[in-house]
Design a protein around this motif. Sequence first.
Motif, PDB file in Angstrom:
ATOM      1  N   THR A  44       0.752  -0.996   0.003  1.00 28.63           N
ATOM      2  CA  THR A  44      -0.015   0.054   0.055  1.00 28.63           C
ATOM      3  C   THR A  44       0.770   1.252  -0.031  1.00 28.63           C
ATOM      4  O   THR A  44       1.822   1.483   0.703  1.00 28.63           O
ATOM      5  CB  THR A  44      -0.937   0.083   1.273  1.00 28.63           C
ATOM      6  OG1 THR A  44      -1.794  -1.280   1.216  1.00 28.63           O
ATOM      7  CG2 THR A  44      -1.829   1.178   1.387  1.00 28.63           C
ATOM      8  N   LYS A  46       0.983   5.478   0.065  1.00 26.85           N
ATOM      9  CA  LYS A  46       0.303   6.546   0.336  1.00 26.85           C
ATOM     10  C   LYS A  46       1.054   7.878   0.182  1.00 26.85           C
ATOM     11  O   LYS A  46       2.347   7.895   0.639  1.00 26.85           O
ATOM     12  CB  LYS A  46      -0.459   6.396   1.749  1.00 26.85           C
ATOM     13  CG  LYS A  46      -1.461   5.130   1.621  1.00 26.85           C
ATOM     14  CD  LYS A  46      -1.958   5.245   3.106  1.00 26.85           C
ATOM     15  CE  LYS A  46      -2.809   4.031   3.137  1.00 26.85           C
ATOM     16  NZ  LYS A  46      -3.590   3.984   4.453  1.00 26.85           N
ATOM     17  N   ASP A  49      -1.899  14.726   1.240  1.00 26.34           N
ATOM     18  CA  ASP A  49      -2.388  15.723   0.737  1.00 26.34           C
ATOM     19  C   ASP A  49      -2.366  17.023   1.498  1.00 26.34           C
ATOM     20  O   ASP A  49      -1.805  16.976   2.528  1.00 26.34           O
ATOM     21  CB  ASP A  49      -3.713  15.525  -0.112  1.00 26.34           C
ATOM     22  CG  ASP A  49      -4.816  15.470   0.676  1.00 26.34           C
ATOM     23  OD1 ASP A  49      -4.652  15.836   1.880  1.00 26.34           O
ATOM     24  OD2 ASP A  49      -5.830  15.141   0.137  1.00 26.34           O
ATOM     25  N   ASP A  53      -4.882  14.364   4.242  1.00 21.34           N
ATOM     26  CA  ASP A  53      -5.448  13.121   4.275  1.00 21.34           C
ATOM     27  C   ASP A  53      -4.448  12.187   3.526  1.00 21.34           C
ATOM     28  O   ASP A  53      -3.750  12.462   2.798  1.00 21.34           O
ATOM     29  CB  ASP A  53      -6.771  13.099   3.120  1.00 21.34           C
ATOM     30  CG  ASP A  53      -7.802  14.004   3.898  1.00 21.34           C
ATOM     31  OD1 ASP A  53      -7.913  13.694   5.057  1.00 21.34           O
ATOM     32  OD2 ASP A  53      -8.689  14.748   3.049  1.00 21.34           O
ATOM     33  N   ALA A  54      -4.484  10.983   3.958  1.00 23.37           N
ATOM     34  CA  ALA A  54      -3.459   9.900   3.477  1.00 23.37           C
ATOM     35  C   ALA A  54      -4.184   9.343   2.272  1.00 23.37           C
ATOM     36  O   ALA A  54      -5.313   8.794   2.308  1.00 23.37           O
ATOM     37  CB  ALA A  54      -3.131   8.700   4.517  1.00 23.37           C
ATOM     38  N   VAL A  55      -3.708   9.798   1.033  1.00 17.21           N
ATOM     39  CA  VAL A  55      -4.323   9.366  -0.185  1.00 17.21           C
ATOM     40  C   VAL A  55      -3.172   7.912  -0.645  1.00 17.21           C
ATOM     41  O   VAL A  55      -2.424   7.949  -0.985  1.00 17.21           O
ATOM     42  CB  VAL A  55      -4.090  10.552  -1.246  1.00 17.21           C
ATOM     43  CG1 VAL A  55      -5.006  10.002  -2.426  1.00 17.21           C
ATOM     44  CG2 VAL A  55      -4.777  11.792  -0.569  1.00 17.21           C
ATOM     45  N   ILE A  56      -4.299   7.097  -0.924  1.00 16.98           N
ATOM     46  CA  ILE A  56      -3.655   5.689  -1.649  1.00 16.98           C
ATOM     47  C   ILE A  56      -3.328   5.950  -3.043  1.00 16.98           C
ATOM     48  O   ILE A  56      -4.155   6.491  -3.913  1.00 16.98           O
ATOM     49  CB  ILE A  56      -4.609   4.582  -1.393  1.00 16.98           C
ATOM     50  CG1 ILE A  56      -5.037   4.279   0.022  1.00 16.98           C
ATOM     51  CG2 ILE A  56      -4.156   3.301  -2.060  1.00 16.98           C
ATOM     52  CD1 ILE A  56      -5.853   3.187   0.252  1.00 16.98           C
ATOM     53  N   VAL A  57      -2.334   5.517  -3.620  1.00 19.63           N
ATOM     54  CA  VAL A  57      -1.587   5.239  -5.010  1.00 19.63           C
ATOM     55  C   VAL A  57      -1.649   3.956  -5.288  1.00 19.63           C
ATOM     56  O   VAL A  57      -0.764   3.282  -4.851  1.00 19.63           O
ATOM     57  CB  VAL A  57      -0.206   5.973  -4.815  1.00 19.63           C
ATOM     58  CG1 VAL A  57       0.178   6.030  -6.555  1.00 19.63           C
ATOM     59  CG2 VAL A  57      -0.191   7.287  -4.317  1.00 19.63           C
ATOM     60  N   ASP A  62      -3.487   7.435 -10.253  1.00 23.20           N
ATOM     61  CA  ASP A  62      -3.078   7.946  -8.732  1.00 23.20           C
ATOM     62  C   ASP A  62      -1.921   8.807  -8.731  1.00 23.20           C
ATOM     63  O   ASP A  62      -1.583   9.609  -8.053  1.00 23.20           O
ATOM     64  CB  ASP A  62      -3.354   6.832  -7.801  1.00 23.20           C
ATOM     65  CG  ASP A  62      -4.854   6.345  -7.651  1.00 23.20           C
ATOM     66  OD1 ASP A  62      -5.699   7.026  -7.873  1.00 23.20           O
ATOM     67  OD2 ASP A  62      -5.137   5.260  -6.975  1.00 23.20           O
ATOM     68  N   ALA A  66      -0.644  12.533  -7.819  1.00 25.67           N
ATOM     69  CA  ALA A  66       0.274  12.815  -6.480  1.00 25.67           C
ATOM     70  C   ALA A  66       1.183  13.621  -7.216  1.00 25.67           C
ATOM     71  O   ALA A  66       1.768  14.619  -6.541  1.00 25.67           O
ATOM     72  CB  ALA A  66       0.887  11.639  -6.027  1.00 25.67           C
ATOM     73  N   LEU A  80       6.449   9.149  -0.380  1.00 22.68           N
ATOM     74  CA  LEU A  80       5.285   8.018  -0.493  1.00 22.68           C
ATOM     75  C   LEU A  80       5.653   6.898   0.789  1.00 22.68           C
ATOM     76  O   LEU A  80       6.943   6.506   0.660  1.00 22.68           O
ATOM     77  CB  LEU A  80       5.493   7.320  -1.788  1.00 22.68           C
ATOM     78  CG  LEU A  80       5.349   8.389  -3.128  1.00 22.68           C
ATOM     79  CD1 LEU A  80       5.530   7.784  -4.247  1.00 22.68           C
ATOM     80  CD2 LEU A  80       3.656   8.518  -3.016  1.00 22.68           C
ATOM     81  N   THR A  81       4.787   6.764   1.357  1.00 20.65           N
ATOM     82  CA  THR A  81       4.930   5.983   2.567  1.00 20.65           C
ATOM     83  C   THR A  81       4.300   4.494   2.044  1.00 20.65           C
ATOM     84  O   THR A  81       3.284   4.280   1.593  1.00 20.65           O
ATOM     85  CB  THR A  81       3.937   6.416   3.849  1.00 20.65           C
ATOM     86  OG1 THR A  81       4.450   7.636   4.100  1.00 20.65           O
ATOM     87  CG2 THR A  81       4.215   5.367   5.055  1.00 20.65           C
TER      88      THR A  81
END
Length: 112
Positions: A44, A46, A49, A53-57, A62, A66, A80-81
């Motif tokens: 996963t 993320k 933003d 918010d933690a937005v999933i890539v 996506d 980003a 990117l985490t």
Amino acid sequence: MTVIKLVLGAKVKRHSLQAESLTFEELTALALTHFPELTGQELTIKFIDDEGDAVIVMDDADLSEALRFVRDTSAKSLRLTITTATSGPAAALPSATAAAAPTPAASATPTP
């Protein structure tokens, strides 16, 4: 040039690259190059933003969003985490495989 930071736990890898043409598949390959322990695991990825918010890539679209975010906000880098089922918040939950495995307490001999 865009700076991308790949973060896995306390490990951080920094890359300067022409990210405009970077695909999600290339990003995943880059992550596996630097963190080989992730091979075979579901990842996963993320980013945070501008609203926190933690937005999933999850795909090329996506990732493009980003990268657009970094460009539009004049951020210094895209952080990117990376997490896995065993390293992220879901790690505290038993997996379906682990729950189905027999436990040592379950034996074929009945107890008196």
